[in-house]
Design a protein around this motif. Structure first.
Motif, PDB file in Angstrom:
ATOM      1  N   UNK B 147      12.441  18.743 -61.733  1.00 13.75           N
ATOM      2  CA  UNK B 147      12.506  18.737 -62.707  1.00 13.75           C
ATOM      3  C   UNK B 147      12.429  17.194 -63.781  1.00 13.75           C
ATOM      4  N   UNK B 148      11.658  16.089 -63.323  1.00 12.70           N
ATOM      5  CA  UNK B 148      11.450  14.820 -64.227  1.00 12.70           C
ATOM      6  C   UNK B 148      10.603  14.411 -65.109  1.00 12.70           C
ATOM      7  N   UNK B 149      10.721  13.340 -66.370  1.00 10.73           N
ATOM      8  CA  UNK B 149       9.300  12.991 -66.408  1.00 10.73           C
ATOM      9  C   UNK B 149       8.472  12.995 -65.534  1.00 10.73           C
ATOM     10  N   UNK B 150       8.679  12.110 -64.646  1.00  6.77           N
ATOM     11  CA  UNK B 150       8.198  11.010 -63.319  1.00  6.77           C
ATOM     12  C   UNK B 150       7.548  12.002 -62.508  1.00  6.77           C
ATOM     13  N   UNK B 157      -1.515  12.282 -63.501  1.00 11.67           N
ATOM     14  CA  UNK B 157      -2.731  10.797 -62.707  1.00 11.67           C
ATOM     15  C   UNK B 157      -3.407  12.032 -61.106  1.00 11.67           C
ATOM     16  N   UNK B 158      -2.255  12.761 -60.767  1.00 10.00           N
ATOM     17  CA  UNK B 158      -2.942  13.418 -59.775  1.00 10.00           C
ATOM     18  C   UNK B 158      -4.241  14.431 -59.977  1.00 10.00           C
ATOM     19  N   UNK B 233       1.519   5.801 -56.719  1.00 14.14           N
ATOM     20  CA  UNK B 233       2.197   7.152 -58.280  1.00 14.14           C
ATOM     21  C   UNK B 233       2.479   7.849 -58.180  1.00 14.14           C
ATOM     22  N   UNK B 234       1.884   9.280 -57.481  1.00 14.47           N
ATOM     23  CA  UNK B 234       1.367  10.589 -57.140  1.00 14.47           C
ATOM     24  C   UNK B 234       2.791  10.333 -56.091  1.00 14.47           C
ATOM     25  N   UNK B 235       2.744   9.920 -54.630  1.00  8.74           N
ATOM     26  CA  UNK B 235       3.535   9.724 -53.872  1.00  8.74           C
ATOM     27  C   UNK B 235       5.075   9.593 -54.764  1.00  8.74           C
ATOM     28  N   UNK B 236       5.533   8.658 -55.246  1.00 14.13           N
ATOM     29  CA  UNK B 236       7.012   8.120 -55.987  1.00 14.13           C
ATOM     30  C   UNK B 236       7.246   9.142 -56.949  1.00 14.13           C
ATOM     31  N   UNK B 237       6.657  10.091 -57.663  1.00 15.36           N
ATOM     32  CA  UNK B 237       6.107  10.304 -58.839  1.00 15.36           C
ATOM     33  C   UNK B 237       7.035  12.403 -57.785  1.00 15.36           C
ATOM     34  N   UNK B 238       6.306  12.252 -56.875  1.00 15.76           N
ATOM     35  CA  UNK B 238       6.740  13.590 -56.531  1.00 15.76           C
ATOM     36  C   UNK B 238       7.555  13.714 -56.098  1.00 15.76           C
ATOM     37  N   UNK B 300       7.021   4.078 -52.254  1.00 18.11           N
ATOM     38  CA  UNK B 300       5.409   3.169 -52.560  1.00 18.11           C
ATOM     39  C   UNK B 300       5.134   3.001 -51.244  1.00 18.11           C
ATOM     40  N   UNK B 301       6.202   2.051 -50.755  1.00 13.36           N
ATOM     41  CA  UNK B 301       5.791   1.302 -49.082  1.00 13.36           C
ATOM     42  C   UNK B 301       5.127   2.336 -48.932  1.00 13.36           C
ATOM     43  N   UNK B 302       5.304   3.316 -48.617  1.00 16.14           N
ATOM     44  CA  UNK B 302       4.943   4.664 -47.396  1.00 16.14           C
ATOM     45  C   UNK B 302       3.936   4.978 -47.819  1.00 16.14           C
ATOM     46  N   UNK B 303       3.740   5.329 -49.002  1.00 13.30           N
ATOM     47  CA  UNK B 303       2.278   5.458 -49.958  1.00 13.30           C
ATOM     48  C   UNK B 303       1.356   4.511 -49.118  1.00 13.30           C
ATOM     49  N   UNK B 304       1.453   3.414 -49.397  1.00 16.26           N
ATOM     50  CA  UNK B 304       0.524   2.108 -48.902  1.00 16.26           C
ATOM     51  C   UNK B 304       0.169   2.546 -47.279  1.00 16.26           C
ATOM     52  N   UNK B 305       0.954   2.217 -46.629  1.00 18.32           N
ATOM     53  CA  UNK B 305       1.156   2.933 -45.216  1.00 18.32           C
ATOM     54  C   UNK B 305       0.128   3.821 -45.138  1.00 18.32           C
TER      55      UNK B 305
END
Lengths: 104, 523
Positions: B147-150, B157-158, B233-238, B300-305
C-alpha cells in the motif's frame, strides 16, 4: 464512381491505430491514455469485421472475435478506472507525469 | 467431440478456475478465521491440478476440439507452471494485508490458468484471451501487493503499456486472420494453414504486417528490448515476492505464444523475420546486462537481468526445432528447459530480497544487503546458489540451461544459410554471460564481504524460507541430474516437430476475397 473496398476499411483501421497511439503518447491524463488504448483496440475490430465481410466466409470468425474484443475492452476499462482511483488515492491526481518516483 | 471428453481433458484448468472462484468468494466473506487459511487452500488447489496433470501423463497423440489442442507441449507447460506456481504461493504467503488475501491468491491462480490455456490454445481468439487472462490479474496484484505510492505508480505504468501491447497483438492477429481466412492456428490433421502467397511461396504482405505486429505485442510480454521499458519500474514498485512471479508467468505465456506463432508457419521464417529476431535477441541481452551494471537498486538490477534472460531465450527460439534431438541440438527444447529453470532461480532471487527487512520496508539498494550472510547464513547460501544460477555458473542448473542453448546454436547445421549469424549470436551470448558476472558477483559480494553497522534483519515466515530452499535445491539437483527435465522438454516438442514436418502440406484457405474454400496444395 468510387466503390468502397477492403483497402478503405484497412486505411480507416490504420488511421484509428495511429490516432490511438498518438493519443497515448501526448495525453498526460490517465483517462485520456485509456481512450487512446480503446482506439487502438477498436482499430483491430474494424480490421476483423472488414476482413470477415470481404473474405466472404460463412463462419463469421472475424465478427465473433470482434464481439469478444469489445467485451474485453469493457473489462479493461473497468480495471483502468479502478487503477486510476487507486492512483488518485495515493497521489491526489491522475496526471501520469506526477507519478515519477520510479526512475533509474 | 463429446463435451464430457473435452471437460476431462481440461480438468487441471477447471480445478484452477473453480478454486480461484471459491477463494474469491471466501476472501469476500467476513470470516476472519478463513483468511489465514486462504494461501493454504490456494496451494491445495494447485497441488490438485498438478496431481491430475501428472497422473494423466503425456497425452498419447493429441486431443483437439473447439479451438483447443491438448498436446505434449500443453502437458509440459502445465506441470512447469503449476509447480512454479506452488513455489510462488509459498513465497507470497503473507504478502498482502489480511483483508485482501483471498483476492490476491485467487488472482495468482487465474494468472496461472491463463498460462495453461495459452499452452492449449489452437485459435488466435483463445490465445489472445488466454494471454489477457495472464496479464490482467498481474496489474491488480501489483496494486494490491503493497500500500504505497510506488506500487500504485507501478500498476498504472504496467497497465497502460500492457493494454497497449494487447491492442497491438489484437491488431496483428486481425491481419493474420485476413491473410489466412481462419482464426485457427494449426490445422489439426497436419499441415500448415497457408499464410503464403501462392505464386512466390513467401509470406504475403498482409500476413507480414500481421506477423510483425504480433511479434511486437508478444515482445512486450516477454520484456524484450525495445519493449522492456516498463520492467524496471514495475519490478521496483511491486513488493519483492510478487516480482518473482511477474518475471516468470507473463514470460512463459509469451514464449509459448511465440512458439505457436512460429510453428503456425512451419518455422519457415522469412529471412527478414530471422534477422529481426536476431537483432532483438542481441540487443535485448546486451542492453539488459550493460544497464544492469549501472544499477544500485537490487530489484532494478534483477529486472534488467530478467530482460537479459529474455535475450538468451530468444536465441533458443531463433534456433528453432530440430527433430529427433534433445535440447543439445533442439532450440525449442532448450528454450523450454531454460524457462523452467529460469522461473525457479528468478523466484529464488526475489524471495531472498523478501526474506530480509529493514526499519522502513524491504531491501532496496546493494548497500542494504551488506553483511546479511552473518545475519542468516542459510538464506545467504540459497541466495548465492540462485544468483550463480542466474549467472550460468556451475554447479547450478542455470549453467546447464545456457550450455544447452549454446551447444544448440553451435551445432546448428553448417550448410544452413543462417548458421553463420547464429554462431555470431552465440558468441554475443557468451560475452554477455561474462558481462553479467559483473553485477551478479556484486550481489554475492555485498552479502558475504560487505560490512554494515546496521545489517538488515531476517524476516518473513517459514513458508518463504521453504520456497527459497526448494528453489535453490532445485538448481543443484537439476545440475546433477538435468536429464529428467531435459527429457520432458524434448518430448514436449513432439507436437511442434509434427506440425513443422507436416509443413509440406499447406492447407490453403483461399483468400481470393469472396471465394473461400479449403484445398490442399504442395508447394
Amino acid at each position: 464512381m468510387l466503390t468502397i473496398g477492403l483497402t478503405h476499411y484497412l486505411i480507416v483501421a490504420a488511421v484509428l491505430f495511429c490516432t490511438g497511439l498518438f493519443t497515448m503518447i501526448t495525453k498526460r491524463n490517465a483517462i485520456g491514455i485509456l481512450i487512446g488504448v480503446e482506439l487502438v483496440l477498436n482499430s483491430a475490430n474494424v480490421n476483423l469485421v472488414a476482413f470477415d465481410r470481404y473474405l466472404g466466409s460463412e463462419r463469421m470468425d472475424g465478427q465473433i472475435v470482434a464481439l469478444f474484443a469489445i467485451v474485453l475492452a469493457a473489462a479493461e476499462a473497468a480495471l483502468a478506472v479502478g487503477i486510476c482511483i487507486n492512483v488518485y488515492k495515493n497521489l491526489a491526481t491522475i496526471d501520469v507525469d506526477s507519478a515519477s518516483q520510479l526512475q533509474g | 467431440m463429446p463435451a464430457s471428453n473435452l471437460l476431462t481433458q481440461l480438468l487441471p484448468e477447471l480445478i484452477l478456475l473453480v478454486g480461484a472462484c471459491g477463494l474469491l468468494f471466501l476472501g469476500a466473506t467476513r470470516l476472519a478465521a478463513s483468511r489465514s487459511f486462504l494461501p493454504f487452500a490456494g496451494v491445495l488447489v494447485l497441488v490438485a491440478a498438478l496431481v491430475v496433470t501428472i497422473r494423466r501423463g503425456e497425452p498419447d497423440g493429441s486431443f483437439a476440439a473447439m479451438g483447443l489442442w491438448i498436446s505434449s507441449l500443453t502437458h509440459y507447460v502445465r506441470w512447469v507452471a503449476l509447480s512454479v506456481g506452488i513455489l510462488i504461493l509459498l513465497v507470497n504467503w503473507y504478502l498482502p494485508v489480511q483483508e485482501e488475501r483471498g483476492e490476491f491468491v485467487a488472482l495468482i491462480l487465474l494468472s496461472l490458468l491463463g498460462v495453461l490455456l495459452t499452452a492449449s490454445a489452437n485459435d488466435w481468439l483463445v490465445l489472445f484471451f488466454a494471454i489477457e487472462l495472464v496479464s490482467i490479474p498481474t496489474y491488480i496484484l501489483i496494486a494490491l501487493s503493497r500500500l504505497d505510492q510506488r506500487a500504485a505508480e507501478a500498476s498504472v505504468k504496467y497497465f497502460f503499456l500492457g493494454a497497449l501491447s494487447a491492442a497491438i497483438l489484437a491488431f496483428g492477429l486481425s491481419f493474420l486472420y485476413g491473410a489466412s481466412g481462419t482464426t485457427q492456428i494449426q490445422h489439426i490433421a497436419g499441415g500448415v494453414i497457408s499464410l503464403t502467397l501462392p505464386s512466390t511461396g513467401e509470406l504475403g504482405s498482409i500476413a507480414m504486417i500481421g506477423f510483425l505486429f504480433v511479434l511486437a505485442g508478444l515482445a512486450f510480454k516477454v520484456a524484450a528490448v525495445p519493449f522492456h521499458v516498463y520492467a524496471p519500474d514495475v519490478y521496483e514498485g511491486a513488493a519483492a515476492p510478487i516480482t518473482g512471479m511477474l518475471g516468470f508467468v507473463p514470460k512463459l505465456a509469451g514464449f509459448v505464444a511465440l512458439i505457436k506463432l512460429f510453428a503456425a508457419i512451419g518455422w519457415n521464417l522469412p529471412i527478414e523475420i530471422k534477422w529481426l529476431v536476431w537483432i532483438l535477441a542481441a540487443v535485448t541481452m546486451t542492453a539488459g546486462n550493460v544497464i544492469a551494471l549501472l544499477q544500485d537498486n537490487v530489484k532494478r538490477m534483477l529486472a534488467y537481468s530478467s530482460i537479459a534472460h529474455t535475450g538468451y531465450m530468444l536465441v533458443a527460439l531463433l534456433i528453432g526445432p530440430v527433430a529427433g534431438e534433445g535440447p543439445m541440438h533442439d532450440g525449442v527444447a532448450a528454450l523450454l528447459f531454460y524457462i523452467a529453470v529460469y522461473g525457479a532461480m528468478n523466484l529464488g532471487a526475489f524471495a531472498m530480497i523478501a526474506s530480509f527487512g529493514r526499519k522502513h520496508g524491504e531491501l532496496e539498494t546493494l548497500d542494504d544487503m551488506n553483511g546479511i550472510a552473518s545475519q542468516a547464513p542459510a538464506v545467504a547460501l540459497a541466495l548465492a546458489i540462485c544468483v550463480f544460477s542466474l549467472m550460468g555458473f556451475p554447479p547450478t542448473a542455470g549453467f546447464i540451461g545456457k550450455l544447452y542453448i549454446l551447444t544448440a546454436a553451435f551445432s546448428f547445421s553448417a550448410d544452413h544459410a543462417f548458421a553463420q549469424p547464429l554462431l555470431v549470436l552465440a558468441i554475443v551470448a557468451v560475452v554477455n554471460t561474462v558481462i553479467s558476472a559483473g553485477y551478479y558477483l556484486r550481489i554475492v559480494a555485498a552479502a558475504y564481504v560487505g560490512k554494515s553497522s546496521t545489517p538488515a534483519n531476517p524476516t518473513g515466515g517459514f513458508t518463504l524460507r521453504w520456497g527459497l530452499a526448494v528453489c535453490s535445491l532445485a538448481m543443484l539437483v537439476l545440475f546433477v541430474w538435468p536429464r529428467g527435465l531435459a527429457g520432458q522438454a524434448s518430448r514436449a516438442t513432439a507436437a511442434i516437430h509434427d506440425s513443422v514436418s507436416a509443413a509440406h502440406t499447406v492447407v490453403r484457405v483461399d483468400t481470393d476475397f469472396g471465394n473461400a474454400q479449403v484445398d490442399r496444395t504442395s508447394p
